[in-house]
Design a protein around this motif. Structure first.
Motif, PDB file in Angstrom:
ATOM      1  N   VAL A  85     -60.804 -66.220 -48.848  1.00  0.00           N
ATOM      2  CA  VAL A  85     -60.486 -64.919 -48.256  1.00  0.00           C
ATOM      3  C   VAL A  85     -58.996 -64.956 -47.911  1.00  0.00           C
ATOM      4  N   PRO A  86     -58.208 -64.038 -48.448  1.00  0.00           N
ATOM      5  CA  PRO A  86     -56.762 -64.100 -48.212  1.00  0.00           C
ATOM      6  C   PRO A  86     -56.399 -63.759 -46.768  1.00  0.00           C
ATOM      7  N   LEU A  87     -55.230 -64.220 -46.377  1.00  0.00           N
ATOM      8  CA  LEU A  87     -54.686 -63.857 -45.068  1.00  0.00           C
ATOM      9  C   LEU A  87     -54.147 -62.440 -45.146  1.00  0.00           C
ATOM     10  N   ASP A  88     -54.382 -61.676 -44.107  1.00  0.00           N
ATOM     11  CA  ASP A  88     -53.748 -60.360 -44.006  1.00  0.00           C
ATOM     12  C   ASP A  88     -52.260 -60.630 -43.766  1.00  0.00           C
ATOM     13  N   PRO A  89     -51.378 -60.200 -44.657  1.00  0.00           N
ATOM     14  CA  PRO A  89     -49.964 -60.543 -44.506  1.00  0.00           C
ATOM     15  C   PRO A  89     -49.295 -59.904 -43.291  1.00  0.00           C
ATOM     16  N   ILE A  90     -49.884 -58.871 -42.744  1.00  0.00           N
ATOM     17  CA  ILE A  90     -49.289 -58.224 -41.573  1.00  0.00           C
ATOM     18  C   ILE A  90     -49.657 -58.997 -40.307  1.00  0.00           C
ATOM     19  N   THR A  91     -50.908 -59.462 -40.229  1.00  0.00           N
ATOM     20  CA  THR A  91     -51.363 -60.166 -39.025  1.00  0.00           C
ATOM     21  C   THR A  91     -51.387 -61.675 -39.196  1.00  0.00           C
ATOM     22  N   LEU A 147     -50.113 -56.946 -49.111  1.00  0.00           N
ATOM     23  CA  LEU A 147     -51.310 -56.331 -48.542  1.00  0.00           C
ATOM     24  C   LEU A 147     -52.004 -55.444 -49.572  1.00  0.00           C
ATOM     25  N   ARG A 148     -51.256 -54.621 -50.260  1.00  0.00           N
ATOM     26  CA  ARG A 148     -51.854 -53.761 -51.290  1.00  0.00           C
ATOM     27  C   ARG A 148     -52.517 -54.600 -52.386  1.00  0.00           C
ATOM     28  N   GLN A 149     -51.855 -55.669 -52.804  1.00  0.00           N
ATOM     29  CA  GLN A 149     -52.414 -56.528 -53.857  1.00  0.00           C
ATOM     30  C   GLN A 149     -53.680 -57.234 -53.366  1.00  0.00           C
ATOM     31  N   ASP A 150     -53.670 -57.759 -52.151  1.00  0.00           N
ATOM     32  CA  ASP A 150     -54.852 -58.424 -51.605  1.00  0.00           C
ATOM     33  C   ASP A 150     -56.032 -57.473 -51.511  1.00  0.00           C
ATOM     34  N   LEU A 151     -55.793 -56.252 -51.051  1.00  0.00           N
ATOM     35  CA  LEU A 151     -56.870 -55.267 -50.969  1.00  0.00           C
ATOM     36  C   LEU A 151     -57.423 -54.953 -52.354  1.00  0.00           C
ATOM     37  N   SER A 184     -57.465 -53.273 -43.907  1.00  0.00           N
ATOM     38  CA  SER A 184     -56.679 -54.139 -43.030  1.00  0.00           C
ATOM     39  C   SER A 184     -56.932 -53.759 -41.574  1.00  0.00           C
ATOM     40  N   GLY A 185     -57.019 -54.754 -40.731  1.00  0.00           N
ATOM     41  CA  GLY A 185     -57.171 -54.512 -39.304  1.00  0.00           C
ATOM     42  C   GLY A 185     -55.849 -54.563 -38.568  1.00  0.00           C
ATOM     43  N   ALA A 186     -54.753 -54.523 -39.305  1.00  0.00           N
ATOM     44  CA  ALA A 186     -53.424 -54.609 -38.693  1.00  0.00           C
ATOM     45  C   ALA A 186     -53.100 -53.328 -37.932  1.00  0.00           C
ATOM     46  N   PRO A 187     -52.582 -53.466 -36.724  1.00  0.00           N
ATOM     47  CA  PRO A 187     -52.154 -52.271 -35.993  1.00  0.00           C
ATOM     48  C   PRO A 187     -50.814 -51.770 -36.545  1.00  0.00           C
TER      49      PRO A 187
END
Length: 133
Positions: free
Chosen positions: A88-94, A51-55, A118-121
């Motif tokens: 656009v990468p996938l959010d790894p959390i969601t 997630l940090r790398q994608d952002l 990230s929109g992950a809760p």
């Protein structure tokens, strides 16, 4: 000595006793209770690293887009369409590319995506919210 005077030895049937199997199963269960939580924890850490790398990659692509075009992109998909990102990468959390939250640029700036979050809760392992990254 005759063969009749010795006790008759029967060959032991192959296999394990129930007690031996129970001891082995108890050892395996103990090892699993130690290993599985560490494994699950490492999976969560790796998702957070991705997630940090994608952002970071998406923010860098936004900066390059602004340098080239003189405006902010309208959507994240525009970054991919203009080849600033492969996709656009996938959010790894969601596990979804649709959960990214695009923040608008400051007043007076053109475009629609100034920053991305990230929109992950939920919270990370460090305790901070994914939405603040």
């Amino acid at each position: 000595m005759s063969a009749l005077s010795l006790p008759a030895l029967r060959p032991r049937a192959g296999g394990f006793t129930l007690m031996e199997l129970m001891v082995v199963m108890a050892i395996i269960a103990t090892l699993l209770t130690l290993a599985v939580p560490k494994y699950l924890h490492s999976l969560e850490r790796s998702r957070e690293a991705v997630l940090r790398q994608d952002l970071s990659v998406m923010r860098d692509a936004i900066d390059k887009f602004v340098s080239d075009q003189g405006r902010y992109p309208e959507t994240l998909e525009e970054l991919a369409a203009r080849r600033y990102l492969r996709r656009v990468p996938l959010d790894p959390i969601t596990d979804s590319a649709a959960t990214w939250v695009a923040l608008p640029p400051p007043e007076g700036e053109r475009g629609g995506v100034y920053d991305v979050r990230s929109g992950a809760p939920g919270n990370s392992l460090a305790g901070d919210s994914y939405e603040t990254w």
